[in-house]
Design a protein around this motif. Structure first.
Motif, short mmCIF file in Angstrom:
data_model
loop_
_atom_site.label_atom_id
_atom_site.label_comp_id
_atom_site.label_asym_id
_atom_site.label_seq_id
_atom_site.Cartn_x
_atom_site.Cartn_y
_atom_site.Cartn_z
N ASN A 424 -46.83 15.70 -16.07
CA ASN A 424 -48.21 15.86 -16.74
C ASN A 424 -49.12 17.10 -16.13
O ASN A 424 -49.53 17.81 -16.64
N SER A 425 -48.59 17.15 -14.74
CA SER A 425 -49.48 18.26 -14.16
C SER A 425 -49.08 19.66 -14.51
O SER A 425 -49.83 20.70 -14.65
N ARG A 426 -47.74 19.83 -14.76
CA ARG A 426 -47.23 21.21 -14.94
C ARG A 426 -47.77 21.53 -16.50
O ARG A 426 -47.92 22.56 -16.77
N LEU A 427 -47.48 20.55 -17.40
CA LEU A 427 -47.78 20.56 -18.84
C LEU A 427 -49.43 21.02 -18.78
O LEU A 427 -49.91 22.01 -19.58
N GLN A 428 -50.38 20.21 -18.13
CA GLN A 428 -51.70 20.54 -18.17
C GLN A 428 -52.06 21.92 -17.82
O GLN A 428 -52.92 22.50 -18.25
N SER A 429 -51.35 22.26 -16.66
CA SER A 429 -51.74 23.74 -15.96
C SER A 429 -51.25 24.82 -17.06
O SER A 429 -52.08 25.79 -17.25
N TYR A 430 -50.22 24.52 -17.65
CA TYR A 430 -49.72 25.49 -18.67
C TYR A 430 -50.71 25.55 -19.94
O TYR A 430 -50.95 26.80 -20.44
N LEU A 431 -51.20 24.59 -20.47
CA LEU A 431 -52.06 24.38 -21.73
C LEU A 431 -53.49 25.14 -21.24
O LEU A 431 -53.98 25.92 -21.95
N ASN A 432 -53.85 25.10 -19.77
CA ASN A 432 -54.95 25.42 -19.71
C ASN A 432 -54.91 27.15 -19.48
O ASN A 432 -55.88 27.67 -19.67
N LEU A 471 -43.89 22.45 -23.09
CA LEU A 471 -43.10 21.16 -22.68
C LEU A 471 -41.74 21.55 -22.21
O LEU A 471 -41.35 21.06 -21.34
N THR A 472 -41.18 23.02 -22.75
CA THR A 472 -40.11 23.45 -22.08
C THR A 472 -40.10 23.64 -20.61
O THR A 472 -39.05 23.40 -19.91
N VAL A 473 -41.34 24.47 -20.66
CA VAL A 473 -41.64 24.70 -19.20
C VAL A 473 -41.66 23.57 -18.14
O VAL A 473 -41.21 23.46 -16.69
N SER A 474 -42.44 22.79 -18.51
CA SER A 474 -42.80 21.46 -17.80
C SER A 474 -41.35 20.30 -17.52
O SER A 474 -41.00 20.19 -16.52
N LEU A 475 -40.39 20.29 -18.48
CA LEU A 475 -39.29 19.61 -18.30
C LEU A 475 -38.29 20.40 -17.74
O LEU A 475 -37.34 19.66 -16.85
N ASN A 476 -38.22 21.61 -17.74
CA ASN A 476 -37.49 22.42 -16.87
C ASN A 476 -37.78 22.17 -15.32
O ASN A 476 -36.97 22.12 -14.58
N THR A 477 -38.90 22.18 -15.18
CA THR A 477 -39.54 21.91 -13.91
C THR A 477 -39.00 20.55 -13.29
O THR A 477 -38.59 20.35 -12.17
N VAL A 478 -39.27 19.37 -14.16
CA VAL A 478 -38.60 18.21 -14.12
C VAL A 478 -37.10 18.12 -13.61
O VAL A 478 -36.50 17.46 -12.76
#
Length: 501
Positions: A424-432, A471-478
Motif C-alpha cells: 500500500n505504501s509503495r503503491l500510494q507513493s508511486y501514484l502520488n 502495481l508492478t513496481v509495488s508487487l516487485n517490492t513485495v
C-alpha cells in the motif's frame, strides 16, 4: 535408526493404521479445503448478506481463533490423548459450519467463523501428531508426504466444488458439505485408533492458557486491523502492543515456574526444533505473500481472468505434495539437514523468479515460480515435522508439533500485515509521484477497477497504464521482501545440526 515410541508395539496390534490414516486425511482435507472453497463463495455471500466492509473479517476470525488455540490443543492432546481432543476440535468445527450455513447477516457469519476456527485449531496439529504416534521414523517420512498431498488436492478441487455449489445449489452448502466429512473422520478415529493413556490425574495449565490466549489475541487483532481499522501510530495500537507484551511476559514467567507448562520452553533449547520453528515463521511470511498477492498481479497487471490466476497458485499446491513425497525418501537417504537445505535453495529460486517476473512474461512464468516455491515448502515442512516428532517423546509430541504449526500461522499473520503495508505504501507513493499529472483522484482503491472488465472500461488507457505500472513496481517490492525472507530461511538452515537425532 528405528526408535519405537511409547506404546507403539501394543498400539500396532490394535490400531488399524490404514483406516486411521484415511480418517486423519479426511479431517485434514476438511480443514484444508475450507480456505479455497470459502474464498470462491465469498462474492455470492456478500451479494446475499451485504456487509462488504466486513469482508476480510470472515477470514480473519477463522485465522485468529485457529492460531490462538493451536498450542493449547497440542498440549491437551498430550494430557488427554489425541482421540478425545481431535474429536472435540472436529465437533466444534462442524457446529460452526452448520451455523455458518444458517447465517442471515455478515456479523452472524463472522461470529460463527470464530467457532469454526476454535475447532480448526485442533484438527491440523493433532491429526499430524496421530500419524507421528502410530508410525515409526522411517514410515513417518513417507506418510507425511501423503498428508501434504491433501493440500494439493484441496487447492485443485476446492474452487471447482465451491463454484458448482454456489452456481447450482447455494453458498450455504459450502459450509454444510463439511458435515459428512467430519462425521466420517470422527467415526474412523474412534473405531480404529486405540491409545494407551497413563491413568493419572491431569494437570492443566489454565493460567498459562489464559495468558497466552490474551497475548496472542491482542497481537493478532492489531496485525489484522493495523492500517485498516486501527492506525499504526495511535493510542489504541500502543495499548494493544503493551497489553500483549505484558501478558506474554507473565505467560513466560508463569511457564518457567510450574511442573506441567502449556509450552515447555526446554524443547526450544533443542537446536533442530528452534531452527525448524524459526524457518516455519519466515516461510509463513513468504507463503502469505505469494498466495495473497500473486492472483492480483496475474489479473490486474497481466490482464488474465480469475481462473488463470487460480492456476498459478494451483501450481504451488501441486509442487508442495510432490516435493513432500520426495522429501520422505530424501530424509531416509541423506537426512533432515540436507533435505531441508535443498528446500531452502528451491525457495530462493522461486523468490528470484518472482522478482524477475514482468507482465509480458505471462502466467506460465508465474506458475513456474509458484511451483518452485511450493516444492521448497514441501521439502522443508515435511523434514521439520518428521525431525521434531523424532526428537521429542510421546508426552511432548503434541505440543512440539503444534508449536511448529503455530509459528507458520503466526508468520502468515505477520506477513499479511507487513507485506500489505509495504504494498500500500509503495503503491500510494508511486501514484502520488506519477499519477498526479494524469488523474488527481487516483488512489489505492483505483486498483479495484483493474480487476474487472467492466471497471477497466471506465478507465482511460493512460490511467490503466499508470495503475498497472504502479502495481508492478509495488508487487516487485513485495516479492523482493519475500526473497529476503527466503535468504533468512536458508541462513537458519545452515545451522541445522549435522548429526541426525
Amino acid at each position: 535408526m528405528m526408535e519405537l515410541d511409547k506404546s507403539m508395539t501394543s498400539e500396532k496390534r490394535k490400531t488399524k493404521r490404514p483406516l486411521v490414516l484415511a480418517a486423519v486425511m479426511l479431517a485434514m482435507f476438511m480443514g484444508a479445503i475450507e480456505a479455497t472453497i470459502v474464498s470462491t463463495a465469498m462474492p455470492s455471500i456478500v451479494a446475499d448478506l451485504g456487509g462488504f466492509s466486513l469482508y476480510s473479517w470472515v477470514f480473519s476470525a477463522y485465522l485468529l481463533m485457529n492460531t490462538v488455540t493451536v498450542l493449547i490443543y497440542g498440549k491437551l492432546s498430550d494430557i488427554f490423548g489425541r482421540k478425545l481432543i481431535i474429536t472435540i476440535g472436529i465437533s466444534l468445527f462442524l457446529i460452526g459450519s452448520i451455523l455458518c450455513g444458517f447465517a442471515d447477516t455478515m456479523v452472524q457469519l463472522i461470529v460463527y467463523r470464530f467457532i469454526q476456527g476454535l475447532g480448526a485449531g485442533a484438527v491440523m496439529p493433532v491429526a499430524t501428531t496421530i500419524v507421528g504416534d502410530i508410525y515409526t521414523k522411517e514410515e513417518r517420512a513417507k506418510i507425511q508426504g501423503y498428508l501434504s498431498s491433501v493440500w494439493g488436492i484441496s487447492a485443485i478441487f476446492g474452487p471447482a466444488i465451491g463454484g458448482l455449489l454456489v452456481q447450482y445449489v447455494s453458498w450455504r452448502y459450502v459450509f454444510w458439505m463439511n458435515i459428512p466429512l467430519g462425521v466420517l473422520s470422527i467415526l474412523g478415529i474412534w473405531f480404529f485408533l486405540h491409545e494407551e493413556i497413563d491413568k493419572k490425574k491431569p494437570v492443566i495449565d489454565y493460567k498459562g492458557s489464559f495468558l497466552f490466549a490474551l497475548s496472542i489475541f491482542a497481537l493478532m487483532f492489531l496485525l489484522i486491523e493495523g492500517g485498516v481499522g486501527i492506525k499504526w501510530i495511535s493510542v489504541t495500537s500502543f495499548t494493544l502492543i503493551l497489553f500483549a507484551s505484558i501478558c506474554f511476559w507473565l505467560f513466560i514467567r508463569h511457564e518457567r515456574n510450574i511442573k506441567e507448562p502449556l509450552m515447555p520452553f526446554d524443547i526450544w533449547r533443542i537446536r533442530s526444533i528452534f531452527i525448524a520453528n524459526s524457518v516455519s515463521f519466515t516461510t509463513g511470511v513468504m507463503l502469505i505473500g505469494i498466495s495473497s498477492f500473486l492472483p492480483t498481479f496475474v489479473q490486474a497487471v497481466m490482464g488474465q481472468n480469475a481462473t488463470v490466476a487460480g492456476f498459478t497458485l494451483t501450481a504451488m499446491s501441486i509442487g508442495w505434495p510432490i516435493a513432500s513425497t520426495i522429501s520422505g525418501r530424501l530424509i531416509i537417504s541423506i537426512g533432515y539437514r540436507k533435505t531441508s537445505m535443498i528446500g531452502g535453495i528451491l525457495l530462493m529460486i522461486g523468490g528470484i523468479l518472482f522478482i524477475m517476473m514482468k507482465p509480458s512474461y505471462g502466467p506460465i512464468w508465474a506458475g513456474i515460480s509458484s511451483f518452485f516455491f511450493g516444492a521448497g515448502m514441501g521439502l522443508t515442512s515435511t523434514a521439520f515435522i518428521v525431525s521434531i516428532q523424532e526428537t521429542v517423546e510421546w508426552q511432548q509430541r503434541g505440543i512440539a508439533t503444534a508449536a511448529n504449526m503455530f509459528m507458520r500461522n503466526f508468520g502468515n499473520t505477520v506477513g499479511a500485515a507487513l507485506l500489505g503495508g509495504i504494498l500500500n505504501s509503495r503503491l500510494q507513493s508511486y501514484l502520488n509521484e506519477k499519477g498526479a499529472s494524469v488523474d488527481t483522484s487516483l488512489s489505492i482503491s483505483s486498483v479495484n477497477e483493474l480487476l474487472s472488465s467492466e471497471g477497466k472500461s471506465h478507465l482511460s488507457l493512460e490511467v490503466q497504464q499508470i495503475l498497472q505500472e504502479g502495481l508492478t513496481v509495488s508487487l516487485n517490492t513485495v516479492y523482493f521482501v519475500v526473497f529476503l525472507f527466503a535468504i533468512i530461511s536458508f541462513v537458519f538452515l545452515l545451522f541445522m545440526p549435522k548429526k541426525e537425532g
